[in-house]
Design an enzyme around this catalytic site. Structure first.
Site, PDB file in Angstrom:
ATOM      1  N   HIS A 184       0.813  -1.223   0.000  1.00  0.00           N
ATOM      2  CA  HIS A 184       0.000   0.000   0.000  1.00  0.00           C
ATOM      3  C   HIS A 184       0.847   1.274   0.000  1.00  0.00           C
ATOM      4  O   HIS A 184       0.372   2.346   0.373  1.00  0.00           O
ATOM      5  CB  HIS A 184      -0.943  -0.006   1.213  1.00  0.00           C
ATOM      6  N   HIS A 284      -7.181  -2.489 -10.846  1.00  0.00           N
ATOM      7  CA  HIS A 284      -7.495  -2.003  -9.506  1.00  0.00           C
ATOM      8  C   HIS A 284      -8.971  -1.617  -9.459  1.00  0.00           C
ATOM      9  O   HIS A 284      -9.459  -0.905 -10.325  1.00  0.00           O
ATOM     10  CB  HIS A 284      -6.618  -0.790  -9.215  1.00  0.00           C
TER      11      HIS A 284
END
Length: 381
Positions: A184, A284
């Site tokens: 992340h 994504h």
């Protein structure tokens, strides 16, 4: 088939939906949101959309060029998210007008279904073994988890070891589960290279955003020293944002976001670029049903796409379900961890407009959390 009206709906948990109507009554939907900046993107949609009133909804490429090039400043998450949602709605209209799914207009299908994965563990990942068992019981064969809590630039080994323990718990609970670990962008390069090597014995499906994409020179170093596939790209925009990443190398899987990177056709172009570099695609999509449908339209005509992110069960959606916003939820009821071909016209979903309008009255005020290290310094979320 000229664009006559564009409406926006800010709906919970953190989404922004766009409805486009043509002068002959056709309707298309898009999802132009940048998480945590919904109002900012809405303002950009209004500015871009005003110049498209009267423009043919069928001329998608021309509209992209107009929105992208004529503002002088270009790119970035706000402008390209706004552009993406408008572009998605145009494809939805065009597909409905011709009576075919969008992928039929992009070369036709190259597959009949695509694997999806489920998020487990939350923002601060915990109890991952049990969550993996739940995912397996629901038919999933792949899961993704956040790798770490907030990390300092140089931090202690116990935090890295905790990540390894959580991955080990998944592997022990469901031995054949495919596992992706999302760093992340929270992990700085010195800690990232250690954690990557500590996780290598668990044969991960991929490691996502081991460092922030602006530090992409580090991907080559990771590629030289480990065998785990590296994925990144959710914070890159348009094909120009992926050009150097692909030519420089070091990335095995790119992850453009159809609601951020420039829309459906731009994502297909990025995927085609990646195919030339023998690079896989895993789009994504931790967003809503319109964004997911747009992703799937790309997946179904993209040979190097291999798995799709989706937000069913994701921690951001607590209390809300993306299926509530559509009238044909069966399209997202996965079988054996796979999503079947969407065969309806346009994006292949029927938006429940009455529910959208009702939830827009509630709205949302979702913003990215602000994390700090133990000494008070701002940490990457």
């Amino acid at each position: 088939m000229k664009i006559a009206k564009i409406e926006l709906f800010k709906v919970p948990p953190r989404w922004l939906f766009l409805k486009m109507t043509t002068d002959d009554g056709l309707v298309g939907w898009g999802e132009p949101v940048c998480e945590g900046k919904a109002d900012t993107v809405a303002a950009a949609v209004k500015e871009l959309g005003e110049a498209l009133i009267g423009h043919s909804a069928a001329d998608v490429e021309d509209a992209f060029q107009q929105m992208y090039r004529t503002g002088f400043y270009r790119g970035g998450p706000i402008l390209t998210s706004a552009l993406s949602g408008i572009e998605q709605a145009m494809w939805d209209i065009k597909g409905k007008a011709l009576g075919v799914p969008v992928y039929e207009l992009l070369g036709g299908k190259c597959r009949d279904r695509i694997e999806v994965y489920r998020w487990i563990g939350g923002d601060h990942p915990r109890d991952t073994g049990r969550a993996a068992q739940e995912a397996a019981a629901q038919g999933y064969h792949a899961v993704k988890m956040n790798g770490t809590d907030e990390l300092r630039w140089i931090d202690t080994y116990d935090k890295l070891e905790a990540t390894v323990e959580r991955v080990a718990a998944i592997r022990e609970a469901v031995p054949d589960m495919r596992i992706a670990v999302d760093f992340h962008g929270r992990v700085h390069k010195t800690m990232a290279k250690q954690l990557i090597h500590m996780l290598e014995p668990y044969h991960l499906m991929f490691i996502e955003e081991p460092v922030l994409c602006e530090n992409e020179e580090e991907f080559l170093e990771f590629a030289r020293t480990c065998h785990t596939p590296i994925a990144t790209g959710e914070r890159n925009f348009t094909r120009w944002g992926f050009k150097r990443m692909l030519t420089r190398g070091g990335v095995d899987i790119i992850q453009p976001d159809v609601s951020h990177c420039g829309g459906i056709l731009e994502t297909r172009k990025i995927a085609a670029m990646a195919e030339c570099f023998d690079t896989a695609v895993a789009l994504h999509c931790p967003l809503g049903p319109i964004a997911l449908a747009a992703c799937l339209q790309v997946d179904f005509c993209t040979p190097n796409a291999f798995i799709q992110e989706q937000s069913a069960g994701i921690h951001y959606n607590d209390g809300y379900d993306l299926l509530n916003y559509i009238s044909n939820p069966e399209v997202f009821r996965y079988q054996d961890g796979m999503c079947s071909l969407l065969t309806g016209p346009g994006l292949g979903i029927e938006v429940n407009e009455a529910y959208v309008r009702r939830m827009a009255e509630q709205g949302h005020d979702w913003h990215n959390p602000i994390w700090r290290d133990g000494d008070g310094v701002i940490a990457e979320w």
